[in-house]
Design an enzyme around this catalytic site. Structure first.
Site, PDB file in Angstrom:
ATOM      1  N   GLU A 363       0.830  -1.224   0.000  1.00 43.91           N
ATOM      2  CA  GLU A 363       0.000   0.000   0.000  1.00 43.91           C
ATOM      3  C   GLU A 363       0.862   1.270   0.000  1.00 43.91           C
ATOM      4  O   GLU A 363       0.547   2.258   0.650  1.00 43.91           O
ATOM      5  CB  GLU A 363      -1.025  -0.020   1.131  1.00 43.91           C
ATOM      6  CG  GLU A 363      -2.058  -1.096   0.874  1.00 43.91           C
ATOM      7  CD  GLU A 363      -3.314  -0.995   1.689  1.00 43.91           C
ATOM      8  OE1 GLU A 363      -3.742   0.127   1.993  1.00 43.91           O
ATOM      9  OE2 GLU A 363      -3.867  -2.056   2.002  1.00 43.91           O
TER      10      GLU A 363
HETATM   11  C1  LIG Z   1       2.547  -9.419  -0.440  1.00 40.40           C
HETATM   12  C2  LIG Z   1       2.124  -8.272  -1.292  1.00 40.40           C
HETATM   13  C3  LIG Z   1       0.773  -7.978  -1.423  1.00 40.40           C
HETATM   14  C4  LIG Z   1       0.350  -6.940  -2.253  1.00 40.40           C
HETATM   15  N1  LIG Z   1      -0.994  -6.696  -2.423  1.00 40.40           N
HETATM   16  C5  LIG Z   1      -1.397  -5.808  -3.371  1.00 40.40           C
HETATM   17  C6  LIG Z   1      -2.782  -5.651  -3.702  1.00 40.40           C
HETATM   18  O1  LIG Z   1      -3.660  -6.266  -3.102  1.00 40.40           O
HETATM   19  N2  LIG Z   1      -3.114  -4.807  -4.708  1.00 40.40           N
HETATM   20  C7  LIG Z   1      -2.193  -4.084  -5.405  1.00 40.40           C
HETATM   21  O2  LIG Z   1      -2.564  -3.350  -6.316  1.00 40.40           O
HETATM   22  N3  LIG Z   1      -0.863  -4.193  -5.093  1.00 40.40           N
HETATM   23  C8  LIG Z   1      -0.446  -5.029  -4.117  1.00 40.40           C
HETATM   24  N4  LIG Z   1       0.902  -5.167  -3.809  1.00 40.40           N
HETATM   25  C9  LIG Z   1       1.868  -4.319  -4.457  1.00 40.40           C
HETATM   26  C10 LIG Z   1       2.514  -3.280  -3.523  1.00 40.40           C
HETATM   27  O3  LIG Z   1       1.616  -2.251  -3.223  1.00 40.40           O
HETATM   28  C11 LIG Z   1       3.814  -2.805  -4.180  1.00 40.40           C
HETATM   29  O4  LIG Z   1       4.734  -3.868  -4.023  1.00 40.40           O
HETATM   30  C12 LIG Z   1       4.369  -1.528  -3.606  1.00 40.40           C
HETATM   31  O5  LIG Z   1       3.542  -0.446  -3.931  1.00 40.40           O
HETATM   32  C13 LIG Z   1       5.780  -1.221  -4.084  1.00 40.40           C
HETATM   33  O6  LIG Z   1       5.949  -1.437  -5.436  1.00 40.40           O
HETATM   34  P1  LIG Z   1       7.167  -2.364  -5.942  1.00 40.40           P
HETATM   35  O7  LIG Z   1       7.163  -3.574  -5.100  1.00 40.40           O
HETATM   36  O8  LIG Z   1       7.026  -2.543  -7.402  1.00 40.40           O
HETATM   37  O9  LIG Z   1       8.473  -1.559  -5.611  1.00 40.40           O
HETATM   38  P2  LIG Z   1       9.238  -0.539  -6.578  1.00 40.40           P
HETATM   39  O10 LIG Z   1       8.321   0.562  -6.988  1.00 40.40           O
HETATM   40  O11 LIG Z   1       9.943  -1.287  -7.644  1.00 40.40           O
HETATM   41  O12 LIG Z   1      10.296   0.095  -5.587  1.00 40.40           O
HETATM   42  C14 LIG Z   1      11.582  -0.504  -5.312  1.00 40.40           C
HETATM   43  C15 LIG Z   1      12.269   0.354  -4.257  1.00 40.40           C
HETATM   44  O13 LIG Z   1      12.470   1.686  -4.749  1.00 40.40           O
HETATM   45  C16 LIG Z   1      11.868   2.632  -3.869  1.00 40.40           C
HETATM   46  N5  LIG Z   1      11.307   3.733  -4.651  1.00 40.40           N
HETATM   47  C17 LIG Z   1      10.584   3.658  -5.810  1.00 40.40           C
HETATM   48  N6  LIG Z   1      10.238   4.866  -6.227  1.00 40.40           N
HETATM   49  C18 LIG Z   1      10.720   5.742  -5.315  1.00 40.40           C
HETATM   50  C19 LIG Z   1      10.688   7.154  -5.177  1.00 40.40           C
HETATM   51  N7  LIG Z   1      10.073   7.939  -6.065  1.00 40.40           N
HETATM   52  N8  LIG Z   1      11.289   7.718  -4.105  1.00 40.40           N
HETATM   53  C20 LIG Z   1      11.923   6.945  -3.179  1.00 40.40           C
HETATM   54  N9  LIG Z   1      11.997   5.606  -3.254  1.00 40.40           N
HETATM   55  C21 LIG Z   1      11.409   5.015  -4.309  1.00 40.40           C
HETATM   56  C22 LIG Z   1      10.787   1.849  -3.132  1.00 40.40           C
HETATM   57  O14 LIG Z   1      10.457   2.459  -1.888  1.00 40.40           O
HETATM   58  C23 LIG Z   1      11.447   0.500  -2.975  1.00 40.40           C
HETATM   59  O15 LIG Z   1      12.295   0.506  -1.860  1.00 40.40           O
HETATM   60  C24 LIG Z   1       1.326  -6.169  -2.950  1.00 40.40           C
HETATM   61  C25 LIG Z   1       2.685  -6.458  -2.796  1.00 40.40           C
HETATM   62  C26 LIG Z   1       3.085  -7.497  -1.994  1.00 40.40           C
HETATM   63  C27 LIG Z   1       4.576  -7.791  -1.879  1.00 40.40           C
END
Ligand SMILES: Cc1cc2nc3c(=O)[nH]c(=O)nc-3n(C[C@H](O)[C@H](O)[C@H](O)COP(=O)(O)OP(=O)(O)OC[C@H]3O[C@@H](n4cnc5c(N)ncnc54)[C@H](O)[C@@H]3O)c2cc1C
Length: 385
Positions: A363
């Site tokens: 989230e």
């Molecule tokens: C178990 C699980 C359940 C989930 N459930 C749902 C769900 O029900 N529905 C749904 O839609 N999604 C869901 N998600 C997705 C979740 O919301 C995303 O994983 C989350 O928003 C982060 O995206 P990402 O994992 O692609 O990380 P990325 O965006 O690839 O980020 C990688 C790293 O870079 C950092 N980063 C990226 N951009 C920036 C920035 N601009 N400034 C500073 N730091 C940055 C991040 O903080 C992180 O540390 C789920 C994920 C998991 C793992």
């Protein structure tokens, strides 16, 4: 600390506590080990009207707010946040309908969600759209009385077990964020299937899987609000639900803290219980301070949301970030206080430590929350000049 809960709030908290003590705590290790969805616990929560807490009475709910929902989520999380998120993700998926749905959509979908008959999921994330939600590629193309959906959502909590899905898709790529819309998709719609089921570090009882749309035709009545408001719907939904993630953090931290205290009272070293050592007492004191601070924040921000306040983004980001960072620190310290025993699967804190990590990620990661807070600070101080 006494948070001066009223009679209804105490009833909701105590009911959730009872279900946690009787159903969640005795089964959590097995559910985690087998990576099994907690169907029976969801039924018990449904029978106790928990799924209807935040849904207005006219649609079959209890007519309470996000504060009461947080009380329930916190209690369940004391036992297991894998169970709690399976419950809470239903609210996440329902908020788009509750906040922006038409009267007809509310009448059609909310009663069965409130009763717990239908579970809900929220589909935003894709392979190329995590923190940057503007990268979504799933499309919804209008075709007379239908929209045709194509694309894949990844990592969706309750994917495959939910009956109703709120899905964010592009209706007009040329318009950027204003070309995004929100839809309701029912399980069983032709062209809608489930892909990879994830194997995770923690919250292993919670199901996380892909949603696959392949020429999936849905009636145009399933568009939420109107074309182009999908981002607004998403942002307002996340504003509402973030305190719930914080409540998962408070509950998990409370559970880990209780385990650590009970262990430290019984574990004898140097002919004394380890709780008699000041180093251990100070760790427990710091854990306790952080938990009460996080709880106070979650309670006050969720009450602020329920007051109908307009811009709650910064407050909900602060609450989510603080409470989930607390959960991670407290879980790590609980393992430390329990020494080698804490590292073993015989005790629940190793699972709590694995589980806690997700709270800082989903989230909106806690870095993204800090971006939201930072942007809000810039705006506030610009206005003051
Ligand atoms: C178990 C699980 C359940 C989930 N459930 C749902 C769900 O029900 N529905 C749904 O839609 N999604 C869901 N998600 C997705 C979740 O919301 C995303 O994983 C989350 O928003 C982060 O995206 P990402 O994992 O692609 O990380 P990325 O965006 O690839 O980020 C990688 C790293 O870079 C950092 N980063 C990226 N951009 C920036 C920035 N601009 N400034 C500073 N730091 C940055 C991040 O903080 C992180 O540390 C789920 C994920 C998991 C793992």
């Amino acid at each position: 600390m006494d948070y001066l809960l009223n009679e209804d709030q105490l009833m909701i908290r105590d009911l959730a506590r009872k279900i946690t003590d009787e159903r969640v705590i005795p089964t959590r290790a097995e559910l985690d080990e087998k990576e099994e969805f907690p169907h029976e616990i969801m039924k018990a929560l449904a029978q106790s009207d928990m799924f209807g807490i935040y849904i207005p009475e006219e649609y079959g709910g209890l007519g309470k707010g996000s504060f009461e929902l947080c009380l329930a989520v916190e209690e369940i999380s004391r036992g297991c946040i894998g169970v709690a998120v399976s419950f809470a993700a239903s609210a996440l998926g329902t908020y788009p309908i509750l906040l922006y749905g038409s009267k007809d959509q509310k009448l059609k979908f909310l009663p069965d969600i409130a009763s717990g008959k239908n579970l809900v999921a929220f589909g935003l994330t894709e392979a190329n759209a995590g923190s940057d939600a503007s990268g979504i590629q799933t499309t919804a193309v209008k075709d007379n009385d239908h929209y045709i959906l194509n694309g894949t959502k990844q990592w969706i909590t309750n994917g495959s077990v939910a009956d109703i899905y709120t899905v964010i898709a592009l209706t007009d790529k040329s318009k950027g964020p204003r070309g995004v819309s929100a839809f309701i998709v029912e399980k069983g719609t032709p062209g809608f299937t489930f892909g990879k089921k994830e194997k995770k570090m923690g919250i292993r009882t919670s199901t996380t899987c892909e949603l696959v749309f392949n020429d999936c035709r849905i009636p145009k009545e399933n568009l939420i609000d109107r074309e182009g408001t999908g981002f607004l719907v998403t942002m307002k939904t996340l504003d509402m639900s973030r305190t719930g993630v914080g409540a998962q953090g408070v509950g998990l931290a409370q559970g880990a803290f209780e385990e650590a205290v009970n262990f430290a009272r019984k574990r004898i070293q140097f002919e004394k219980p380890v709780i008699s050592f000041q180093a251990v007492q100070h760790m427990l004191a710091d854990m306790n301070i952080q938990i009460e601070a996080a709880r106070s924040l979650i309670y006050s921000v969720s009450r602020f949301i329920d007051s109908g306040a307009n811009n709650v983004s910064k407050a909900s980001a602060i609450a989510k970030t603080f409470a989930t960072d607390v959960a991670m620190r407290v879980a790590v310290d609980a393992v430390q206080i329990m020494g080698g025993s804490g590292y073993m699967r015989d005790y629940p804190v190793e699972k709590m430590m694995r589980d806690a990590k997700i709270l800082q990620i989903y989230e909106g990661t806690n870095q993204i929350q800090r971006n939201v807070i930072g942007q809000a600070i810039i705006k506030e101080f610009a206005r003051k000049k």
